[in-house]
Design a protein around this motif. Structure first.
Motif, PDB file in Angstrom:
ATOM      1  N   SER A  56      12.492  30.194  26.917  1.00  0.00           N
ATOM      2  CA  SER A  56      13.545  29.521  26.153  1.00  0.00           C
ATOM      3  C   SER A  56      13.867  30.398  24.957  1.00  0.00           C
ATOM      4  O   SER A  56      13.026  31.168  24.482  1.00  0.00           O
ATOM      5  CB  SER A  56      13.106  28.124  25.705  1.00  0.00           C
ATOM      6  OG  SER A  56      12.057  28.209  24.764  1.00  0.00           O
ATOM      7  N   MET A  57      15.102  30.278  24.466  1.00  0.00           N
ATOM      8  CA  MET A  57      15.542  31.090  23.325  1.00  0.00           C
ATOM      9  C   MET A  57      16.858  30.541  22.809  1.00  0.00           C
ATOM     10  O   MET A  57      17.487  29.682  23.443  1.00  0.00           O
ATOM     11  CB  MET A  57      15.727  32.545  23.746  1.00  0.00           C
ATOM     12  CG  MET A  57      16.795  32.721  24.812  1.00  0.00           C
ATOM     13  SD  MET A  57      16.843  34.365  25.518  1.00  0.00           S
ATOM     14  CE  MET A  57      17.163  33.991  27.238  1.00  0.00           C
ATOM     15  N   TYR A  58      17.246  31.032  21.647  1.00  0.00           N
ATOM     16  CA  TYR A  58      18.573  30.786  21.112  1.00  0.00           C
ATOM     17  C   TYR A  58      19.370  32.084  21.218  1.00  0.00           C
ATOM     18  O   TYR A  58      18.807  33.175  21.053  1.00  0.00           O
ATOM     19  CB  TYR A  58      18.511  30.374  19.642  1.00  0.00           C
ATOM     20  CG  TYR A  58      17.949  28.995  19.390  1.00  0.00           C
ATOM     21  CD1 TYR A  58      17.710  28.100  20.430  1.00  0.00           C
ATOM     22  CD2 TYR A  58      17.670  28.580  18.095  1.00  0.00           C
ATOM     23  CE1 TYR A  58      17.205  26.843  20.183  1.00  0.00           C
ATOM     24  CE2 TYR A  58      17.169  27.317  17.835  1.00  0.00           C
ATOM     25  CZ  TYR A  58      16.931  26.451  18.887  1.00  0.00           C
ATOM     26  OH  TYR A  58      16.432  25.202  18.649  1.00  0.00           O
ATOM     27  N   ILE A  59      20.664  31.958  21.485  1.00  0.00           N
ATOM     28  CA  ILE A  59      21.533  33.123  21.404  1.00  0.00           C
ATOM     29  C   ILE A  59      22.681  32.802  20.456  1.00  0.00           C
ATOM     30  O   ILE A  59      23.064  31.643  20.296  1.00  0.00           O
ATOM     31  CB  ILE A  59      22.069  33.576  22.782  1.00  0.00           C
ATOM     32  CG1 ILE A  59      23.018  32.533  23.386  1.00  0.00           C
ATOM     33  CG2 ILE A  59      20.939  33.905  23.734  1.00  0.00           C
ATOM     34  CD1 ILE A  59      23.802  33.071  24.586  1.00  0.00           C
ATOM     35  N   TYR A  60      23.189  33.825  19.824  1.00  0.00           N
ATOM     36  CA  TYR A  60      24.349  33.657  18.960  1.00  0.00           C
ATOM     37  C   TYR A  60      25.206  34.915  19.065  1.00  0.00           C
ATOM     38  O   TYR A  60      24.704  36.007  19.335  1.00  0.00           O
ATOM     39  CB  TYR A  60      23.943  33.382  17.508  1.00  0.00           C
ATOM     40  CG  TYR A  60      23.078  34.440  16.852  1.00  0.00           C
ATOM     41  CD1 TYR A  60      23.623  35.391  16.003  1.00  0.00           C
ATOM     42  CD2 TYR A  60      21.702  34.468  17.078  1.00  0.00           C
ATOM     43  CE1 TYR A  60      22.827  36.346  15.394  1.00  0.00           C
ATOM     44  CE2 TYR A  60      20.898  35.416  16.475  1.00  0.00           C
ATOM     45  CZ  TYR A  60      21.469  36.353  15.625  1.00  0.00           C
ATOM     46  OH  TYR A  60      20.667  37.301  15.021  1.00  0.00           O
ATOM     47  N   GLY A  61      26.496  34.725  18.903  1.00  0.00           N
ATOM     48  CA  GLY A  61      27.389  35.851  19.085  1.00  0.00           C
ATOM     49  C   GLY A  61      28.725  35.624  18.435  1.00  0.00           C
ATOM     50  O   GLY A  61      28.997  34.572  17.860  1.00  0.00           O
ATOM     51  N   GLY A  62      29.556  36.637  18.553  1.00  0.00           N
ATOM     52  CA  GLY A  62      30.874  36.527  17.961  1.00  0.00           C
ATOM     53  C   GLY A  62      31.772  37.660  18.379  1.00  0.00           C
ATOM     54  O   GLY A  62      31.326  38.696  18.884  1.00  0.00           O
ATOM     55  N   PHE A  63      33.049  37.444  18.203  1.00  0.00           N
ATOM     56  CA  PHE A  63      34.071  38.440  18.465  1.00  0.00           C
ATOM     57  C   PHE A  63      34.631  38.872  17.113  1.00  0.00           C
ATOM     58  O   PHE A  63      35.562  38.265  16.588  1.00  0.00           O
ATOM     59  CB  PHE A  63      35.166  37.861  19.362  1.00  0.00           C
ATOM     60  CG  PHE A  63      34.648  37.392  20.687  1.00  0.00           C
ATOM     61  CD1 PHE A  63      34.558  38.248  21.770  1.00  0.00           C
ATOM     62  CD2 PHE A  63      34.218  36.088  20.859  1.00  0.00           C
ATOM     63  CE1 PHE A  63      34.073  37.813  22.990  1.00  0.00           C
ATOM     64  CE2 PHE A  63      33.730  35.640  22.081  1.00  0.00           C
ATOM     65  CZ  PHE A  63      33.660  36.515  23.152  1.00  0.00           C
ATOM     66  N   GLN A  64      33.977  39.902  16.530  1.00  0.00           N
ATOM     67  CA  GLN A  64      34.256  40.321  15.161  1.00  0.00           C
ATOM     68  C   GLN A  64      34.190  39.084  14.254  1.00  0.00           C
ATOM     69  O   GLN A  64      33.245  38.321  14.329  1.00  0.00           O
ATOM     70  CB  GLN A  64      35.595  41.051  15.104  1.00  0.00           C
ATOM     71  CG  GLN A  64      35.562  42.386  15.860  1.00  0.00           C
ATOM     72  CD  GLN A  64      36.808  43.201  15.688  1.00  0.00           C
ATOM     73  OE1 GLN A  64      37.903  42.687  15.562  1.00  0.00           O
ATOM     74  NE2 GLN A  64      36.647  44.504  15.694  1.00  0.00           N
ATOM     75  N   SER A  65      35.188  38.874  13.425  1.00  0.00           N
ATOM     76  CA  SER A  65      35.149  37.714  12.528  1.00  0.00           C
ATOM     77  C   SER A  65      36.029  36.577  13.033  1.00  0.00           C
ATOM     78  O   SER A  65      36.241  35.586  12.333  1.00  0.00           O
ATOM     79  CB  SER A  65      35.626  38.127  11.128  1.00  0.00           C
ATOM     80  OG  SER A  65      36.948  38.631  11.184  1.00  0.00           O
ATOM     81  N   HIS A  66      36.512  36.694  14.286  1.00  0.00           N
ATOM     82  CA  HIS A  66      37.504  35.742  14.784  1.00  0.00           C
ATOM     83  C   HIS A  66      36.882  34.494  15.409  1.00  0.00           C
ATOM     84  O   HIS A  66      37.477  33.420  15.392  1.00  0.00           O
ATOM     85  CB  HIS A  66      38.416  36.426  15.806  1.00  0.00           C
ATOM     86  CG  HIS A  66      39.088  37.652  15.278  1.00  0.00           C
ATOM     87  ND1 HIS A  66      39.938  37.622  14.193  1.00  0.00           N
ATOM     88  CD2 HIS A  66      39.031  38.946  15.677  1.00  0.00           C
ATOM     89  CE1 HIS A  66      40.387  38.846  13.946  1.00  0.00           C
ATOM     90  NE2 HIS A  66      39.848  39.667  14.828  1.00  0.00           N
ATOM     91  N   LEU A  67      35.696  34.639  15.988  1.00  0.00           N
ATOM     92  CA  LEU A  67      35.075  33.517  16.684  1.00  0.00           C
ATOM     93  C   LEU A  67      33.576  33.720  16.716  1.00  0.00           C
ATOM     94  O   LEU A  67      33.090  34.796  17.058  1.00  0.00           O
ATOM     95  CB  LEU A  67      35.623  33.417  18.118  1.00  0.00           C
ATOM     96  CG  LEU A  67      35.018  32.334  19.014  1.00  0.00           C
ATOM     97  CD1 LEU A  67      35.397  30.950  18.486  1.00  0.00           C
ATOM     98  CD2 LEU A  67      35.500  32.487  20.455  1.00  0.00           C
ATOM     99  N   ASN A  68      32.826  32.688  16.368  1.00  0.00           N
ATOM    100  CA  ASN A  68      31.364  32.715  16.441  1.00  0.00           C
ATOM    101  C   ASN A  68      30.887  31.527  17.260  1.00  0.00           C
ATOM    102  O   ASN A  68      31.540  30.476  17.280  1.00  0.00           O
ATOM    103  CB  ASN A  68      30.737  32.636  15.044  1.00  0.00           C
ATOM    104  CG  ASN A  68      31.015  33.867  14.208  1.00  0.00           C
ATOM    105  OD1 ASN A  68      30.661  34.969  14.586  1.00  0.00           O
ATOM    106  ND2 ASN A  68      31.661  33.675  13.072  1.00  0.00           N
TER     107      ASN A  68
END
Length: 314
Positions: free
Chosen positions: A89-101
């Motif tokens: 199990s884990m957490y993931i986080y991401g984004g498309f530059q500063s437009h979407l997280n």
């Protein structure tokens, strides 16, 4: 295969997956999943087979270039120290530059195939929250965040009391190093409160635990801690605590430890010319009871801190 070797190999598999997904590397995705693999996602739906899974994830990159992805809060469960099958199990986080997280919760079963490589047999992803321009991913199904349940909401993909690796695996914790066990105590705590699994949460604290829990204040004893955290969590279903273990001081003779954890700022996805900073930090004291590491003193300190400043505290 020894437990530490298995852990490192599985974390590398996760890193390879996130790198391949964020870069649109179709060949790598074909290798990470198998022909019989299943990818279940609240955003993407249910997809079977490595070719279709790869195609689906590549579409994300085609729609939104410059995708960045990271993982934290690992827990790895193996049947034995020679296993070729494990649950993570884990957490993931991401984004498309500063437009979407966005941030998500993952449970996966992994195995070693005939070639000797680790692969995902089944991977389940719940996207807990999204912030920014959601039109960048128009084909994603968006999470039901910032509100409580209403009639017609879908059944969650992950039900912790039934699906978590702490329920469904015969992990041999004693075969792990004490440092790994202590590290995974924070993963157990964050998973439990974020998934509103209060049966699991009570395993994270000793009966005499105490500490500072903003905004609730100073709490004394497991009963008060669990009671307040339960009430606090109920109105925040999209809650997610991303953390990075910065330092552990272990007292082998007394089976106690001090752990410093940085609260990851998931909205700061761009590389910084300065060092890593955190939105808050935890100073935790732990004790081993009946082969389970538990928190005895909890101190959550809000405010932005650099890694150097935090490590000086330890």
């Amino acid at each position: 295969m020894k437990t530490e070797t298995t852990r490192n190999a599985i974390i590398q598999l996760v890193n390879n997956w996130l790198t391949a997904w964020s870069s649109g590397n179709e060949i790598a995705l074909h290798r990470i999943f198998g022909p019989d693999s299943t990818f279940s996602s609240t955003a993407h739906g249910v997809i079977k087979g490595n070719l279709k899974i790869a195609s689906c994830l590549i579409d994300d990159c085609n729609s939104c270039p410059f995708l960045r992805l990271n993982a934290s809060n690992y827990y790895i469960s193996c049947a034995d120290q020679f296993t070729s099958i494990a649950t993570i199990s884990m957490y993931i986080y991401g984004g498309f530059q500063s437009h979407l997280n966005f941030g998500g919760t993952v449970i996966a079963s992994v195995h070693i195939d005939q070639s000797g490589s680790w692969k995902f047999a089944q991977l389940t992803l719940t996207v807990n929250w999204m912030q920014g321009d959601k039109s960048l991913l128009p084909y994603w199904k968006y999470p039901t965040e910032n509100r409580l349940w209403i009639q017609g909401d879908p059944t969650p993909l992950i039900v912790s009391e039934l699906d978590s690796p702490w329920v469904n695996s015969s992990s041999i914790e004693h075969s792990k190093s004490k440092i790994d066990q202590i590290t995974e105590t924070f993963s157990r705590y964050s998973w439990a409160i974020d998934q509103a699994d209060f049966t699991l949460l009570q395993t994270c604290f000793t009966d005499d635990s105490k500490g500072n829990f903003p905004p609730m204040g100073y709490l004394n004893g497991k009963h008060e801690i669990i009671g307040q955290l339960k009430a606090f969590r109920q109105i925040w279903p999209w809650m997610q605590h991303f953390g990075e273990i910065l330092n552990i001081n272990l007292n082998e003779l007394e089976n106690t430890a001090q752990m410093l954890v940085g609260r990851i700022n998931t909205h700061d996805m761009l590389p910084s010319i300065n060092e890593t900073s955190y939105g808050a930090h935890y100073q935790l004291s732990l004790r081993l009871e009946a082969n389970v590491w538990k928190i005895t003193n909890f101190d959550y300190v809000p405010g932005h801190f650099s890694k150097t400043a935090l490590l000086k505290k330890s």
